[in-house]
Design a protein around this motif. Structure first.
Motif, PDB file in Angstrom:
ATOM      1  N   HIS A   9       0.833  -1.205   0.000  1.00 18.79           N
ATOM      2  CA  HIS A   9       0.000   0.000   0.000  1.00 18.79           C
ATOM      3  C   HIS A   9       0.869   1.258   0.000  1.00 18.79           C
ATOM      4  CE1 HIS A   9      -3.282   2.713   0.901  1.00 18.79           C
ATOM      5  NE2 HIS A   9      -2.571   3.188   1.913  1.00 18.79           N
ATOM      6  N   HIS A  10       1.895   1.295   0.830  1.00 15.27           N
ATOM      7  CA  HIS A  10       2.773   2.468   0.906  1.00 15.27           C
ATOM      8  C   HIS A  10       3.516   2.722  -0.404  1.00 15.27           C
ATOM      9  CE1 HIS A  10       2.035   3.226   5.078  1.00 15.27           C
ATOM     10  NE2 HIS A  10       2.456   2.027   5.435  1.00 15.27           N
ATOM     11  N   LEU A  11       3.764   1.649  -1.160  1.00 12.73           N
ATOM     12  CA  LEU A  11       4.468   1.793  -2.434  1.00 12.73           C
ATOM     13  C   LEU A  11       3.502   1.848  -3.630  1.00 12.73           C
ATOM     14  CD1 LEU A  11       7.546  -0.546  -1.908  1.00 12.73           C
ATOM     15  CD2 LEU A  11       7.427   1.929  -1.685  1.00 12.73           C
ATOM     16  N   HIS A  12       2.191   1.854  -3.333  1.00 18.54           N
ATOM     17  CA  HIS A  12       1.159   1.941  -4.371  1.00 18.54           C
ATOM     18  C   HIS A  12       1.257   0.784  -5.356  1.00 18.54           C
ATOM     19  CE1 HIS A  12       0.346   6.032  -2.961  1.00 18.54           C
ATOM     20  NE2 HIS A  12       1.654   6.210  -2.984  1.00 18.54           N
ATOM     21  N   LEU A  13       1.346  -0.429  -4.819  1.00 14.84           N
ATOM     22  CA  LEU A  13       1.519  -1.617  -5.647  1.00 14.84           C
ATOM     23  C   LEU A  13       0.403  -2.622  -5.413  1.00 14.84           C
ATOM     24  CD1 LEU A  13       5.335  -2.111  -5.064  1.00 14.84           C
ATOM     25  CD2 LEU A  13       4.250  -1.430  -7.208  1.00 14.84           C
ATOM     26  N   ALA A  14       0.167  -3.460  -6.421  1.00 15.77           N
ATOM     27  CA  ALA A  14      -0.807  -4.542  -6.316  1.00 15.77           C
ATOM     28  C   ALA A  14      -0.173  -5.752  -5.636  1.00 15.77           C
ATOM     29  CB  ALA A  14      -1.286  -4.932  -7.714  1.00 15.77           C
ATOM     30  N   GLN A  15      -0.999  -6.684  -5.200  1.00 15.99           N
ATOM     31  CA  GLN A  15      -0.523  -7.892  -4.520  1.00 15.99           C
ATOM     32  C   GLN A  15       0.492  -8.671  -5.349  1.00 15.99           C
ATOM     33  OE1 GLN A  15      -0.729  -9.432  -1.681  1.00 15.99           O
ATOM     34  NE2 GLN A  15      -2.188  -8.124  -0.643  1.00 15.99           N
ATOM     35  N   GLU A  16       0.308  -8.699  -6.664  1.00 15.60           N
ATOM     36  CA  GLU A  16       1.168  -9.518  -7.515  1.00 15.60           C
ATOM     37  C   GLU A  16       2.370  -8.756  -8.071  1.00 15.60           C
ATOM     38  OE1 GLU A  16      -2.133  -7.626  -9.587  1.00 15.60           O
ATOM     39  OE2 GLU A  16      -2.178  -9.139  -8.040  1.00 15.60           O
ATOM     40  N   ALA A  17       2.770  -7.682  -7.419  1.00 17.04           N
ATOM     41  CA  ALA A  17       3.892  -6.865  -7.889  1.00 17.04           C
ATOM     42  C   ALA A  17       5.184  -7.685  -7.949  1.00 17.04           C
ATOM     43  CB  ALA A  17       4.092  -5.666  -6.968  1.00 17.04           C
ATOM     44  N   THR A  18       5.940  -7.463  -9.009  1.00 13.94           N
ATOM     45  CA  THR A  18       7.219  -8.146  -9.183  1.00 13.94           C
ATOM     46  C   THR A  18       8.321  -7.343  -8.494  1.00 13.94           C
ATOM     47  OG1 THR A  18       7.768  -6.969 -11.213  1.00 13.94           O
ATOM     48  CG2 THR A  18       6.493  -9.019 -11.432  1.00 13.94           C
ATOM     49  N   ARG A  19       9.481  -7.961  -8.376  1.00 14.56           N
ATOM     50  CA  ARG A  19      10.635  -7.277  -7.777  1.00 14.56           C
ATOM     51  C   ARG A  19      10.960  -6.002  -8.559  1.00 14.56           C
ATOM     52  NH1 ARG A  19      14.740  -8.564  -3.803  1.00 14.56           N
ATOM     53  NH2 ARG A  19      16.201  -6.870  -3.994  1.00 14.56           N
ATOM     54  N   GLU A  21       8.906  -4.140 -10.347  1.00 14.93           N
ATOM     55  CA  GLU A  21       7.870  -3.128 -10.074  1.00 14.93           C
ATOM     56  C   GLU A  21       8.077  -2.495  -8.701  1.00 14.93           C
ATOM     57  OE1 GLU A  21       4.128  -4.901 -12.632  1.00 14.93           O
ATOM     58  OE2 GLU A  21       4.549  -5.739 -10.650  1.00 14.93           O
ATOM     59  N   ILE A  22       8.491  -3.300  -7.734  1.00 15.01           N
ATOM     60  CA  ILE A  22       8.754  -2.780  -6.393  1.00 15.01           C
ATOM     61  C   ILE A  22       9.888  -1.758  -6.452  1.00 15.01           C
ATOM     62  CG2 ILE A  22       9.640  -3.378  -4.098  1.00 15.01           C
ATOM     63  CD1 ILE A  22       8.159  -6.105  -4.472  1.00 15.01           C
ATOM     64  N   GLU A  23      10.955  -2.108  -7.154  1.00 14.59           N
ATOM     65  CA  GLU A  23      12.097  -1.196  -7.246  1.00 14.59           C
ATOM     66  C   GLU A  23      11.757   0.073  -8.020  1.00 14.59           C
ATOM     67  OE1 GLU A  23      15.678  -3.170  -8.420  1.00 14.59           O
ATOM     68  OE2 GLU A  23      15.473  -4.662  -6.824  1.00 14.59           O
ATOM     69  N   GLN A  24      10.985  -0.058  -9.101  1.00 12.02           N
ATOM     70  CA  GLN A  24      10.579   1.125  -9.869  1.00 12.02           C
ATOM     71  C   GLN A  24       9.729   2.064  -9.015  1.00 12.02           C
ATOM     72  OE1 GLN A  24       8.576  -0.518 -13.256  1.00 12.02           O
ATOM     73  NE2 GLN A  24      10.468  -0.843 -14.409  1.00 12.02           N
ATOM     74  N   SER A  25       8.789   1.502  -8.295  1.00 13.36           N
ATOM     75  CA  SER A  25       7.928   2.317  -7.445  1.00 13.36           C
ATOM     76  C   SER A  25       8.730   2.999  -6.345  1.00 13.36           C
ATOM     77  CB  SER A  25       6.825   1.450  -6.834  1.00 13.36           C
ATOM     78  OG  SER A  25       5.994   2.236  -6.017  1.00 13.36           O
ATOM     79  N   TYR A  26       9.653   2.255  -5.750  1.00 11.26           N
ATOM     80  CA  TYR A  26      10.503   2.822  -4.698  1.00 11.26           C
ATOM     81  C   TYR A  26      11.295   4.015  -5.228  1.00 11.26           C
ATOM     82  CZ  TYR A  26      14.356   3.266  -1.401  1.00 11.26           C
ATOM     83  OH  TYR A  26      15.290   3.767  -0.518  1.00 11.26           O
ATOM     84  N   VAL A  30      10.795   7.857  -3.943  1.00 11.76           N
ATOM     85  CA  VAL A  30      11.912   8.520  -3.268  1.00 11.76           C
ATOM     86  C   VAL A  30      12.224   9.850  -3.956  1.00 11.76           C
ATOM     87  CG1 VAL A  30      14.408   8.360  -2.847  1.00 11.76           C
ATOM     88  CG2 VAL A  30      12.909   6.473  -2.215  1.00 11.76           C
ATOM     89  N   ARG A  31      12.114   9.862  -5.278  1.00 12.78           N
ATOM     90  CA  ARG A  31      12.327  11.138  -5.989  1.00 12.78           C
ATOM     91  C   ARG A  31      11.223  12.132  -5.639  1.00 12.78           C
ATOM     92  NH1 ARG A  31      13.604   7.664 -10.263  1.00 12.78           N
ATOM     93  NH2 ARG A  31      11.581   8.014 -11.229  1.00 12.78           N
ATOM     94  N   ARG A  32      10.019  11.620  -5.487  1.00 13.46           N
ATOM     95  CA  ARG A  32       8.878  12.498  -5.178  1.00 13.46           C
ATOM     96  C   ARG A  32       8.886  12.964  -3.722  1.00 13.46           C
ATOM     97  NH1 ARG A  32       2.537  11.157  -6.273  1.00 13.46           N
ATOM     98  NH2 ARG A  32       1.769  13.215  -5.692  1.00 13.46           N
ATOM     99  N   TYR A  33       9.340  12.100  -2.807  1.00 15.91           N
ATOM    100  CA  TYR A  33       9.340  12.410  -1.373  1.00 15.91           C
ATOM    101  C   TYR A  33      10.755  12.248  -0.805  1.00 15.91           C
ATOM    102  CZ  TYR A  33       4.321  11.769  -1.990  1.00 15.91           C
ATOM    103  OH  TYR A  33       3.021  11.875  -2.432  1.00 15.91           O
ATOM    104  N   PRO A  34      11.689  13.125  -1.143  1.00 14.43           N
ATOM    105  CA  PRO A  34      13.056  12.996  -0.624  1.00 14.43           C
ATOM    106  C   PRO A  34      13.096  13.171   0.894  1.00 14.43           C
ATOM    107  CG  PRO A  34      12.793  15.078  -1.768  1.00 14.43           C
ATOM    108  CD  PRO A  34      11.519  14.314  -1.964  1.00 14.43           C
ATOM    109  N   PRO A  35      14.053  12.524   1.563  1.00 18.53           N
ATOM    110  CA  PRO A  35      14.103  12.561   3.032  1.00 18.53           C
ATOM    111  C   PRO A  35      14.297  13.969   3.597  1.00 18.53           C
ATOM    112  CG  PRO A  35      16.061  11.509   2.140  1.00 18.53           C
ATOM    113  CD  PRO A  35      15.126  11.722   0.994  1.00 18.53           C
ATOM    114  N   GLU A  36      14.932  14.845   2.838  1.00 19.48           N
ATOM    115  CA  GLU A  36      15.172  16.201   3.340  1.00 19.48           C
ATOM    116  C   GLU A  36      13.874  16.991   3.510  1.00 19.48           C
ATOM    117  OE1 GLU A  36      16.488  15.303   0.154  1.00 19.48           O
ATOM    118  OE2 GLU A  36      18.282  14.447   1.048  1.00 19.48           O
ATOM    119  N   PHE A  37      12.895  16.700   2.665  1.00 21.04           N
ATOM    120  CA  PHE A  37      11.651  17.475   2.676  1.00 21.04           C
ATOM    121  C   PHE A  37      10.454  16.712   3.236  1.00 21.04           C
ATOM    122  CE2 PHE A  37      14.208  19.090  -0.902  1.00 21.04           C
ATOM    123  CZ  PHE A  37      14.475  20.359  -0.388  1.00 21.04           C
TER     124      PHE A  37
END
Length: 114
Positions: A9-19, A21-26, A30-37
């Motif tokens: 849910h936090h990564l906006h992925l479906a149950q059958e997400a592949t590795r 897809e997980i990395e792409q979403s991450y 991360v680009r959209r929500y950088p730790p500094e901001f």
């Protein structure tokens, strides 16, 4: 610790997400929500990614994946190898395939050297 559903849910992925897809979403999040901001949002994204890609998660997924379609696919692979196999033999074969998948996930180089 997050559950698989929460992490997906936090990564906006479906149950059958592949590795992949997980990395792409991450990477996208991360680009959209950088730790500094966005430190809190980044922490959730990072924790979710780690939960979904950790070794313990991979092992748990391989060993407990019991959905009907997956079981049918594994059983079909065993039946294709031995068309005259009894149901008990197919079940043993499915468990052996699970062990092989786990071995491959844990030690990919050793498995490819066989």
């Amino acid at each position: 610790m997050l559950t698989r559903d929460q992490a997906l849910h936090h990564l906006h992925l479906a149950q059958e997400a592949t590795r992949e897809e997980i990395e792409q979403s991450y990477r996208r999040l991360v680009r959209r929500y950088p730790p500094e901001f966005h430190p809190d949002r980044f922490r959730l994204i990072d924790e979710s990614y780690r939960a979904l890609t950790s070794l313990s998660f991979v092992v748990e997924t391989i060993m407990t994946d019991r959905d009907q379609e997956h079981e049918a696919n594994l059983a079909q692979r065993v039946a294709d190898l031995s068309p005259t196999a009894e149901a008990e033999d197919v079940a043993r074969g499915v468990e052996e395939l699970r062990r092989m998948m786990l071995y491959e996930a844990l030690w990919p180089q050793a498995h490819s050297d066989r």
